[in-house]
Write an enzyme that holds these catalytic residues in place. Structure first.
Site, PDB file in Angstrom:
ATOM      1  N   LYS A  11     115.482  -0.084  87.624  1.00 25.12           N
ATOM      2  CA  LYS A  11     116.836   0.459  87.741  1.00 25.12           C
ATOM      3  C   LYS A  11     116.840   1.628  88.715  1.00 25.12           C
ATOM      4  O   LYS A  11     115.815   2.256  88.986  1.00 25.12           O
ATOM      5  CB  LYS A  11     117.375   0.903  86.377  1.00 25.12           C
ATOM      6  N   ASP A 136     116.118   5.341  77.866  1.00 22.91           N
ATOM      7  CA  ASP A 136     116.464   4.334  78.871  1.00 22.91           C
ATOM      8  C   ASP A 136     116.345   2.901  78.354  1.00 22.91           C
ATOM      9  O   ASP A 136     116.812   1.961  79.013  1.00 22.91           O
ATOM     10  CB  ASP A 136     115.561   4.468  80.106  1.00 22.91           C
TER      11      ASP A 136
END
Length: 289
Positions: A11, A136
């Site tokens: 990401k 996350d």
């Protein structure tokens, strides 16, 4: 099913704001997250007992320190799984890079165990469980384009990012996320990224609007400590990036390009000047759960 293979996607943070430091030591954030077409490959195999991890990366811990181990252990304990698992990790996402590689691997293992052991858990349940491993992890389970709030676990899915080319450069610098957050003066931040405006630009499909609002408050800590980050950003902008930004706590830098030729020219320039240890030319990746 005895074996299951899955990808763990990297990401980037298109925008990252820290709202305030919480009493428990965590930080309240507001971020726009985006999956990239850059992944680790994980192969999960059922065994009689225990958790075993192998990898192509020398020196990477394969014991309880590894988030893969923590994810498997959490799933086994929470859902009463009494057999074992072997996980082979073929790593491509740079480590300690601000790209959530470890969290993505943990998320992939949770999803893989859900499939391998036919638990039939919804993505929302996996996301709830994932918070225990790391902030996350819920996003990495969800993937795609999303607004992240709270400590990163409160997620709002967004429409896919417009098509573009994303140049990713990981310099040789090593950055500790813990160090960056500890040295961030959250109360002293005077300029906050326009995250709401970026969300609107994404909803409108405006790549120019997204690029214009790319900011990361963590750069105030990481860039002074590692000036190469600013150098890489400068080179990307000079070669035609719509904008360039550090991802997460760094040190990885990415640039958004609408023109593939300019992106390839920027790749060649960074490679020629030896500013980064690893360079990737990729694109946004959207996937469901």
């Amino acid at each position: 099913m005895k074996e299951y293979q899955t990808k763990a996607y990297a990401k980037i943070n298109l925008g990252l704001d820290v709202v305030r430091r919480l009493e428990n030591g965590y930080h309240q954030v507001k971020m726009v997250m985006q999956s990239l077409n850059l992944w680790d490959m994980l192969t999960l195999e059922r065994t009689d007992a225990g958790i075993a991890i192998t990898t192509n990366v020398q020196g990477l811990p394969t014991d309880r320190r590894n988030l893969i181990y923590k994810a498997a252990s959490l799933m086994f304990e929470t859902y009463g799984i009494h057999s074992g698992i072997r996980v082979h990790l073929r790593k491509e996402i740079p480590m300690a890079a601000g790209m959530a590689g470890g969290s993505a691997d943990a998320a992939a293992v949770m999803k893989g165990i859900n499939e391998l052991f036919r638990l039939d858990l919804p993505v929302s349940r996996l996301m709830e469980d994932g918070v225990a491993i790391g902030a996350d992890v819920p996003y990495c389970i969800l993937g795609g384009t999303a607004l992240a709030e709270g400590i990163g676990e409160q997620l709002t899915p967004l429409p896919p990012m417009p098509d573009c080319h994303i140049l990713v450069a990981k310099p040789r610098a090593e950055v500790s996320t813990k160090y960056v957050y500890e040295h961030l003066d959250a109360q002293g931040i005077t300029r906050h990224p326009d995250i709401d405006g970026m969300v609107l630009a994404i909803r409108q499909g405006s790549l120019e609007g997204i690029a214009r609002r790319m900011e990361n408050v963590l750069e105030t800590v990481t860039v002074p400590a590692h000036p190469v980050i600013a150098e890489i950003k400068k080179r990307m902008l000079e070669t035609g990036a719509a904008n360039s930004l550090m991802s997460g706590s760094g040190p990885t830098v990415f640039g958004i390009f609408s023109d593939e030729g300019k992106a390839r020219a920027a790749y060649a320039r960074l490679e020629e000047q030896n500013l980064a240890d690893r360079i990737f030319l990729t694109e946004p990746f959207q996937y469901a759960g």
